[in-house]
Scaffold this motif. Structure first.
Motif, PDB file in Angstrom:
ATOM      1  N   LEU A  74      16.974 -13.180  22.014  1.00  0.00           N
ATOM      2  CA  LEU A  74      18.104 -12.284  21.735  1.00  0.00           C
ATOM      3  C   LEU A  74      18.321 -11.325  22.908  1.00  0.00           C
ATOM      4  N   ALA A  75      17.230 -10.834  23.486  1.00  0.00           N
ATOM      5  CA  ALA A  75      17.327  -9.881  24.592  1.00  0.00           C
ATOM      6  C   ALA A  75      17.932 -10.514  25.842  1.00  0.00           C
ATOM      7  N   SER A  76      17.705 -11.804  26.034  1.00  0.00           N
ATOM      8  CA  SER A  76      18.212 -12.496  27.227  1.00  0.00           C
ATOM      9  C   SER A  76      19.500 -13.268  26.945  1.00  0.00           C
ATOM     10  N   ASP A  77      20.103 -13.047  25.783  1.00  0.00           N
ATOM     11  CA  ASP A  77      21.365 -13.691  25.389  1.00  0.00           C
ATOM     12  C   ASP A  77      21.256 -15.204  25.249  1.00  0.00           C
ATOM     13  N   ARG A  78      20.041 -15.721  25.045  1.00  0.00           N
ATOM     14  CA  ARG A  78      19.897 -17.159  24.786  1.00  0.00           C
ATOM     15  C   ARG A  78      20.142 -17.477  23.313  1.00  0.00           C
ATOM     16  N   LEU A  79      20.121 -16.433  22.480  1.00  0.00           N
ATOM     17  CA  LEU A  79      20.497 -16.548  21.080  1.00  0.00           C
ATOM     18  C   LEU A  79      21.603 -15.552  20.790  1.00  0.00           C
ATOM     19  N   ASP A  80      22.466 -15.902  19.839  1.00  0.00           N
ATOM     20  CA  ASP A  80      23.538 -15.001  19.433  1.00  0.00           C
ATOM     21  C   ASP A  80      23.187 -14.240  18.158  1.00  0.00           C
ATOM     22  N   MET A  81      22.432 -14.875  17.292  1.00  0.00           N
ATOM     23  CA  MET A  81      22.113 -14.274  16.003  1.00  0.00           C
ATOM     24  C   MET A  81      20.766 -14.798  15.519  1.00  0.00           C
ATOM     25  N   ALA A  82      20.049 -13.958  14.778  1.00  0.00           N
ATOM     26  CA  ALA A  82      18.750 -14.401  14.253  1.00  0.00           C
ATOM     27  C   ALA A  82      18.425 -13.682  12.961  1.00  0.00           C
ATOM     28  N   TRP A  83      17.669 -14.382  12.120  1.00  0.00           N
ATOM     29  CA  TRP A  83      17.123 -13.825  10.886  1.00  0.00           C
ATOM     30  C   TRP A  83      15.811 -13.157  11.256  1.00  0.00           C
ATOM     31  N   LEU A  84      15.769 -11.841  11.132  1.00  0.00           N
ATOM     32  CA  LEU A  84      14.615 -11.070  11.577  1.00  0.00           C
ATOM     33  C   LEU A  84      13.970 -10.330  10.415  1.00  0.00           C
ATOM     34  N   GLY A  85      12.672 -10.109  10.539  1.00  0.00           N
ATOM     35  CA  GLY A  85      11.998  -9.186   9.643  1.00  0.00           C
ATOM     36  C   GLY A  85      12.258  -7.777  10.146  1.00  0.00           C
ATOM     37  N   GLY A  86      11.946  -6.781   9.330  1.00  0.00           N
ATOM     38  CA  GLY A  86      12.200  -5.402   9.731  1.00  0.00           C
ATOM     39  C   GLY A  86      11.514  -5.033  11.038  1.00  0.00           C
ATOM     40  N   PHE A  87      10.242  -5.438  11.195  1.00  0.00           N
ATOM     41  CA  PHE A  87       9.495  -5.109  12.406  1.00  0.00           C
ATOM     42  C   PHE A  87      10.063  -5.846  13.620  1.00  0.00           C
ATOM     43  N   THR A  88      10.424  -7.112  13.445  1.00  0.00           N
ATOM     44  CA  THR A  88      11.004  -7.866  14.565  1.00  0.00           C
ATOM     45  C   THR A  88      12.334  -7.253  14.973  1.00  0.00           C
ATOM     46  N   PHE A  89      13.092  -6.758  13.985  1.00  0.00           N
ATOM     47  CA  PHE A  89      14.347  -6.074  14.331  1.00  0.00           C
ATOM     48  C   PHE A  89      14.067  -4.830  15.162  1.00  0.00           C
ATOM     49  N   VAL A  90      13.082  -4.033  14.734  1.00  0.00           N
ATOM     50  CA  VAL A  90      12.738  -2.824  15.484  1.00  0.00           C
ATOM     51  C   VAL A  90      12.348  -3.183  16.916  1.00  0.00           C
ATOM     52  N   GLN A  91      11.534  -4.218  17.083  1.00  0.00           N
ATOM     53  CA  GLN A  91      11.131  -4.652  18.423  1.00  0.00           C
ATOM     54  C   GLN A  91      12.349  -5.075  19.247  1.00  0.00           C
ATOM     55  N   THR A  92      13.262  -5.809  18.619  1.00  0.00           N
ATOM     56  CA  THR A  92      14.463  -6.271  19.318  1.00  0.00           C
ATOM     57  C   THR A  92      15.352  -5.097  19.700  1.00  0.00           C
ATOM     58  N   ARG A  93      15.529  -4.179  18.782  1.00  0.00           N
ATOM     59  CA  ARG A  93      16.374  -3.008  19.031  1.00  0.00           C
ATOM     60  C   ARG A  93      15.799  -2.164  20.165  1.00  0.00           C
TER      61      ARG A  93
END
Length: 283
Positions: A74-93
């Protein structure tokens, strides 16, 4: 030479345009691998077909090896959307600064984890002292972070309290480990536990729930911040329009273990970030 330079520039421009056009025609979607790959694909297929109809574009599911790969993609724009857990979302954000959580299931506003054991003498988490214990993935909100956080709140430091701590990698694997005696106890998310029980994949004569965590925010569908805002709005509208009164759409919701989807926002996950920092999983 000037003509050749112009031709080269035009060729590069056309190539870039073609790449961008191709990227815009395909929505690349993934999910944290919190269940077996075959199960993730089975759950996504009808949802992907629905999104293709609603968005008028191809939707491609892109499997990933682990939780970190979803964040990086997601960070490198190789994905457009993903189903994330709360912690994975925090890491991504935190990594991107602009990842956008669009929707969550209604129950994700009050999610829980289940502690389980097949040992008849174990009636509570405290009865697991000195025994072996299984989390899911290190980066799992419901299979690791929040259960760990709540145990720490109760004065239980897993690496000191249990004789051995292991990571199964996925919720269904944790249940299988406990049922097979590979771990005396374990923890997994409530939604997967209920699905395993309903499908008969876990024997409740052997494996029982010994505790349930307090509630917390968990899963959501997140898009990269650089995705076209108009497309973001269309994706959100498609999820919010899923109607359990329509049989075909109810089947999609059932596979997602959702009664319906509701809007979400980054602020909902501030508690997850605080828990991660308290548990030493974020610096």
């Amino acid at each position: 030479m000037f003509k050749r330079t112009l031709a080269l520039a035009a060729g590069i421009a056309l190539s870039v345009s073609a790449v961008c056009s191709h990227a815009a025609d395909v929505l690349r979607v993934s999910a944290i691998p919190d269940e077996a790959p075959t199960e993730l694909l089975r759950k996504f297929k009808p949802l992907g077909e629905y999104l293709e109809q609603q968005l008028g574009m191809k939707v491609q599911f892109v499997p990933v090896a682990d939780y970190a790969a979803v964040v990086e993609s997601l960070a490198s724009d190789r994905l457009d959307m993903a189903w994330l857990g709360g912690f994975t979302f925090v890491q991504t954000r935190l990594k991107t600064g602009n990842a956008v959580p669009l929707v969550q299931r209604e129950q994700d506003a009050q999610f829980t984890s289940k502690f389980i054991s097949a040992d008849p003498d174990v009636k509570s988490v405290k009865d697991l002292k000195g025994k072996t214990f299984a989390f899911g993935s290190v980066s799992s909100t419901s299979g690791s972070l929040m259960p760990r956080y709540f145990m720490l709140q109760d004065g239980i430091k897993p690496e000191e309290f249990f004789s051995r701590v292991a990571y199964s990698g996925a919720h269904d694997a944790t249940a299988a480990w406990v049922q097979a005696g590979k771990a005396d106890g374990g923890v997994l998310n409530a939604s997967v536990w209920e699905k395993l029980v309903a499908s008969g994949k876990v024997d409740t004569n052997k494996v029982k729930v010994i505790a349930t965590t307090p509630t917390y925010y968990d899963y959501n569908w997140t898009v990269r911040g650089t995705l076209d805002p108009a497309l973001q709005a269309k994706i959100k509208a498609a999820f919010l329009a899923l109607d359990p009164a329509v049989p075909e759409q109810k089947a999609i919701l059932d596979l997602q273990a959702a009664s319906r989807f509701i809007e979400t926002k980054p602020e909902n996950y501030e508690g997850i970030e605080q828990a991660a920092r308290a548990a030493g999983l974020l610096k």
